[in-house]
Design a protein around this motif. Structure first.
Motif, PDB file in Angstrom:
ATOM      1  N   PHE A  63       0.826  -1.209   0.000  1.00 10.48           N
ATOM      2  CA  PHE A  63       0.000   0.000   0.000  1.00 10.48           C
ATOM      3  C   PHE A  63       0.861   1.260   0.000  1.00 10.48           C
ATOM      4  CE2 PHE A  63      -3.642  -2.589   1.738  1.00 10.48           C
ATOM      5  CZ  PHE A  63      -4.466  -2.386   0.646  1.00 10.48           C
ATOM      6  N   SER A  64       1.990   1.212   0.697  1.00 12.26           N
ATOM      7  CA  SER A  64       2.896   2.363   0.706  1.00 12.26           C
ATOM      8  C   SER A  64       3.445   2.635  -0.683  1.00 12.26           C
ATOM      9  CB  SER A  64       4.059   2.123   1.668  1.00 12.26           C
ATOM     10  OG  SER A  64       3.606   1.994   2.973  1.00 12.26           O
ATOM     11  N   ILE A  65       3.811   1.576  -1.385  1.00  7.05           N
ATOM     12  CA  ILE A  65       4.326   1.737  -2.750  1.00  7.05           C
ATOM     13  C   ILE A  65       3.234   2.272  -3.673  1.00  7.05           C
ATOM     14  CG2 ILE A  65       5.224   0.464  -4.737  1.00  7.05           C
ATOM     15  CD1 ILE A  65       6.693  -1.322  -2.690  1.00  7.05           C
ATOM     16  N   ALA A  66       1.998   1.870  -3.430  1.00  6.26           N
ATOM     17  CA  ALA A  66       0.890   2.350  -4.264  1.00  6.26           C
ATOM     18  C   ALA A  66       0.614   3.835  -4.051  1.00  6.26           C
ATOM     19  CB  ALA A  66      -0.369   1.549  -3.965  1.00  6.26           C
ATOM     20  N   ASN A  67       1.045   4.374  -2.929  1.00  8.53           N
ATOM     21  CA  ASN A  67       0.805   5.782  -2.627  1.00  8.53           C
ATOM     22  C   ASN A  67       2.019   6.651  -2.914  1.00  8.53           C
ATOM     23  OD1 ASN A  67      -1.909   5.714  -1.730  1.00  8.53           O
ATOM     24  ND2 ASN A  67      -1.207   4.703   0.129  1.00  8.53           N
ATOM     25  N   VAL A  68       2.764   6.323  -3.936  1.00 10.14           N
ATOM     26  CA  VAL A  68       3.942   7.098  -4.323  1.00 10.14           C
ATOM     27  C   VAL A  68       3.585   8.537  -4.705  1.00 10.14           C
ATOM     28  CG1 VAL A  68       5.763   7.263  -6.069  1.00 10.14           C
ATOM     29  CG2 VAL A  68       5.354   5.131  -4.903  1.00 10.14           C
ATOM     30  N   PRO A  69       2.412   8.816  -5.293  1.00 10.74           N
ATOM     31  CA  PRO A  69       2.089  10.226  -5.579  1.00 10.74           C
ATOM     32  C   PRO A  69       2.064  11.122  -4.346  1.00 10.74           C
ATOM     33  CG  PRO A  69       0.609   8.807  -6.789  1.00 10.74           C
ATOM     34  CD  PRO A  69       1.411   7.931  -5.881  1.00 10.74           C
ATOM     35  N   ALA A  70       2.055  10.525  -3.162  1.00  5.82           N
ATOM     36  CA  ALA A  70       2.100  11.329  -1.947  1.00  5.82           C
ATOM     37  C   ALA A  70       3.417  12.083  -1.827  1.00  5.82           C
ATOM     38  CB  ALA A  70       1.895  10.440  -0.727  1.00  5.82           C
ATOM     39  N   VAL A  71       4.452  11.617  -2.525  1.00  7.16           N
ATOM     40  CA  VAL A  71       5.724  12.329  -2.520  1.00  7.16           C
ATOM     41  C   VAL A  71       5.534  13.720  -3.121  1.00  7.16           C
ATOM     42  CG1 VAL A  71       8.081  12.298  -3.428  1.00  7.16           C
ATOM     43  CG2 VAL A  71       7.044  10.201  -2.579  1.00  7.16           C
ATOM     44  N   LEU A  72       4.671  13.836  -4.131  1.00  5.56           N
ATOM     45  CA  LEU A  72       4.350  15.150  -4.701  1.00  5.56           C
ATOM     46  C   LEU A  72       3.731  16.063  -3.645  1.00  5.56           C
ATOM     47  CD1 LEU A  72       2.863  14.212  -8.182  1.00  5.56           C
ATOM     48  CD2 LEU A  72       5.081  15.250  -7.700  1.00  5.56           C
ATOM     49  N   ALA A  73       2.903  15.495  -2.788  1.00  9.72           N
ATOM     50  CA  ALA A  73       2.278  16.297  -1.732  1.00  9.72           C
ATOM     51  C   ALA A  73       3.326  16.783  -0.733  1.00  9.72           C
ATOM     52  CB  ALA A  73       1.202  15.484  -1.019  1.00  9.72           C
ATOM     53  N   VAL A  74       4.297  15.938  -0.431  1.00  9.53           N
ATOM     54  CA  VAL A  74       5.365  16.342   0.492  1.00  9.53           C
ATOM     55  C   VAL A  74       6.201  17.458  -0.131  1.00  9.53           C
ATOM     56  CG1 VAL A  74       7.456  15.548   1.666  1.00  9.53           C
ATOM     57  CG2 VAL A  74       5.428  14.114   1.648  1.00  9.53           C
ATOM     58  N   VAL A  75       6.520  17.324  -1.425  1.00  9.13           N
ATOM     59  CA  VAL A  75       7.282  18.367  -2.123  1.00  9.13           C
ATOM     60  C   VAL A  75       6.476  19.665  -2.172  1.00  9.13           C
ATOM     61  CG1 VAL A  75       8.257  19.027  -4.358  1.00  9.13           C
ATOM     62  CG2 VAL A  75       8.677  16.751  -3.454  1.00  9.13           C
ATOM     63  N   ALA A  76       5.182  19.570  -2.438  1.00 11.19           N
ATOM     64  CA  ALA A  76       4.334  20.763  -2.477  1.00 11.19           C
ATOM     65  C   ALA A  76       4.257  21.426  -1.100  1.00 11.19           C
ATOM     66  CB  ALA A  76       2.934  20.393  -2.966  1.00 11.19           C
ATOM     67  N   ALA A  77       4.194  20.635  -0.051  1.00  6.07           N
ATOM     68  CA  ALA A  77       4.175  21.209   1.300  1.00  6.07           C
ATOM     69  C   ALA A  77       5.490  21.924   1.598  1.00  6.07           C
ATOM     70  CB  ALA A  77       3.919  20.112   2.332  1.00  6.07           C
ATOM     71  N   TYR A  78       6.599  21.356   1.148  1.00  9.79           N
ATOM     72  CA  TYR A  78       7.888  22.017   1.348  1.00  9.79           C
ATOM     73  C   TYR A  78       7.962  23.326   0.559  1.00  9.79           C
ATOM     74  CZ  TYR A  78      12.838  23.031   1.326  1.00  9.79           C
ATOM     75  OH  TYR A  78      14.043  23.661   1.439  1.00  9.79           O
ATOM     76  N   ILE A  79       7.444  23.321  -0.652  1.00  8.83           N
ATOM     77  CA  ILE A  79       7.437  24.545  -1.466  1.00  8.83           C
ATOM     78  C   ILE A  79       6.584  25.616  -0.796  1.00  8.83           C
ATOM     79  CG2 ILE A  79       6.654  25.528  -3.660  1.00  8.83           C
ATOM     80  CD1 ILE A  79       7.607  22.926  -4.983  1.00  8.83           C
ATOM     81  N   LEU A  80       5.440  25.228  -0.238  1.00  7.19           N
ATOM     82  CA  LEU A  80       4.615  26.190   0.496  1.00  7.19           C
ATOM     83  C   LEU A  80       5.372  26.757   1.695  1.00  7.19           C
ATOM     84  CD1 LEU A  80       1.058  24.613   0.519  1.00  7.19           C
ATOM     85  CD2 LEU A  80       1.735  26.805  -0.447  1.00  7.19           C
ATOM     86  N   TYR A  81       6.133  25.922   2.376  1.00 10.56           N
ATOM     87  CA  TYR A  81       6.933  26.392   3.504  1.00 10.56           C
ATOM     88  C   TYR A  81       7.973  27.404   3.049  1.00 10.56           C
ATOM     89  CZ  TYR A  81      10.486  26.329   7.147  1.00 10.56           C
ATOM     90  OH  TYR A  81      11.405  26.697   8.084  1.00 10.56           O
ATOM     91  N   VAL A  82       8.649  27.125   1.940  1.00  6.33           N
ATOM     92  CA  VAL A  82       9.678  28.039   1.421  1.00  6.33           C
ATOM     93  C   VAL A  82       9.042  29.360   0.989  1.00  6.33           C
ATOM     94  CG1 VAL A  82      11.333  28.384  -0.456  1.00  6.33           C
ATOM     95  CG2 VAL A  82      11.294  26.229   0.781  1.00  6.33           C
ATOM     96  N   VAL A  83       7.886  29.294   0.335  1.00  8.35           N
ATOM     97  CA  VAL A  83       7.193  30.521  -0.072  1.00  8.35           C
ATOM     98  C   VAL A  83       6.802  31.332   1.155  1.00  8.35           C
ATOM     99  CG1 VAL A  83       5.043  31.379  -1.097  1.00  8.35           C
ATOM    100  CG2 VAL A  83       6.398  29.660  -2.300  1.00  8.35           C
ATOM    101  N   TYR A  84       6.314  30.661   2.187  1.00  8.34           N
ATOM    102  CA  TYR A  84       5.932  31.356   3.424  1.00  8.34           C
ATOM    103  C   TYR A  84       7.136  32.045   4.065  1.00  8.34           C
ATOM    104  CZ  TYR A  84       4.485  32.044   8.249  1.00  8.34           C
ATOM    105  OH  TYR A  84       4.229  32.583   9.478  1.00  8.34           O
ATOM    106  N   LYS A  85       8.277  31.359   4.098  1.00  5.41           N
ATOM    107  CA  LYS A  85       9.472  31.940   4.710  1.00  5.41           C
ATOM    108  C   LYS A  85      10.014  33.113   3.897  1.00  5.41           C
ATOM    109  CE  LYS A  85      11.286  30.352   8.027  1.00  5.41           C
ATOM    110  NZ  LYS A  85      11.128  30.816   9.384  1.00  5.41           N
ATOM    111  N   ASN A  86       9.872  33.089   2.574  1.00  2.49           N
ATOM    112  CA  ASN A  86      10.424  34.137   1.719  1.00  2.49           C
ATOM    113  C   ASN A  86       9.443  35.262   1.430  1.00  2.49           C
ATOM    114  OD1 ASN A  86      12.932  32.945   1.472  1.00  2.49           O
ATOM    115  ND2 ASN A  86      12.310  31.707  -0.258  1.00  2.49           N
ATOM    116  N   TRP A  87       8.230  35.191   1.941  1.00  6.13           N
ATOM    117  CA  TRP A  87       7.211  36.183   1.599  1.00  6.13           C
ATOM    118  C   TRP A  87       7.603  37.582   2.072  1.00  6.13           C
ATOM    119  CZ3 TRP A  87       3.413  36.162  -1.731  1.00  6.13           C
ATOM    120  CH2 TRP A  87       2.478  37.185  -1.682  1.00  6.13           C
TER     121      TRP A  87
END
Length: 115
Positions: A63-87
């Motif tokens: 099931f973990s392997i089937a949820n590989v698209p969740a890595v995109l969500a983790v990357v998107a959350a990190y990008i949101l964090y970087v945008v918040y810090k640089n705002w």
């Protein structure tokens, strides 16, 4: 213009995170089940129970392997964090040299080095 770019990247990252929230939750649950199954597998002494916990761990890893698209969500959350810090981050301008008292410029440069 920089704020608009940050806003645009933030909106895109938010929608990517929102679209992948299901796989992210599925990945989290399957990783917790895998952790618990491996922990119980190591703790037990019975062969039948080891087979059962091994099978449960195998299914959870699948099931973990089937949820590989969740890595995109983790990357998107990190990008949101970087945008918040640089705002509200202001651009450092160390090239300004004022005429007059030389100690004023020294103090500004010393303070910028100590940051």
């Amino acid at each position: 213009m920089k704020k608009f770019g940050l806003f645009l990247v933030g909106v895109i990252a938010f929608f990517v995170l929102l679209a992948n929230i299901g796989p992210l939750l599925g990945l989290a649950v399957s990783l917790v089940v895998t952790y618990y199954a491996v922990k119980e597998f190591i703790k037990t002494d019975s062969t039948g129970t080891k087979i059962l916990w091994g099978f449960i761990a195998f299914i959870a890893v699948a099931f973990s392997i089937a949820n590989v698209p969740a890595v995109l969500a983790v990357v998107a959350a990190y990008i949101l964090y970087v945008v918040y810090k640089n705002w509200n981050k202001e651009k450092a301008n160390n090239d300004i040299i004022e005429a007059g008292d030389p100690f004023t410029n020294f103090e500004k440069q010393w303070n910028s080095l100590n940051k």
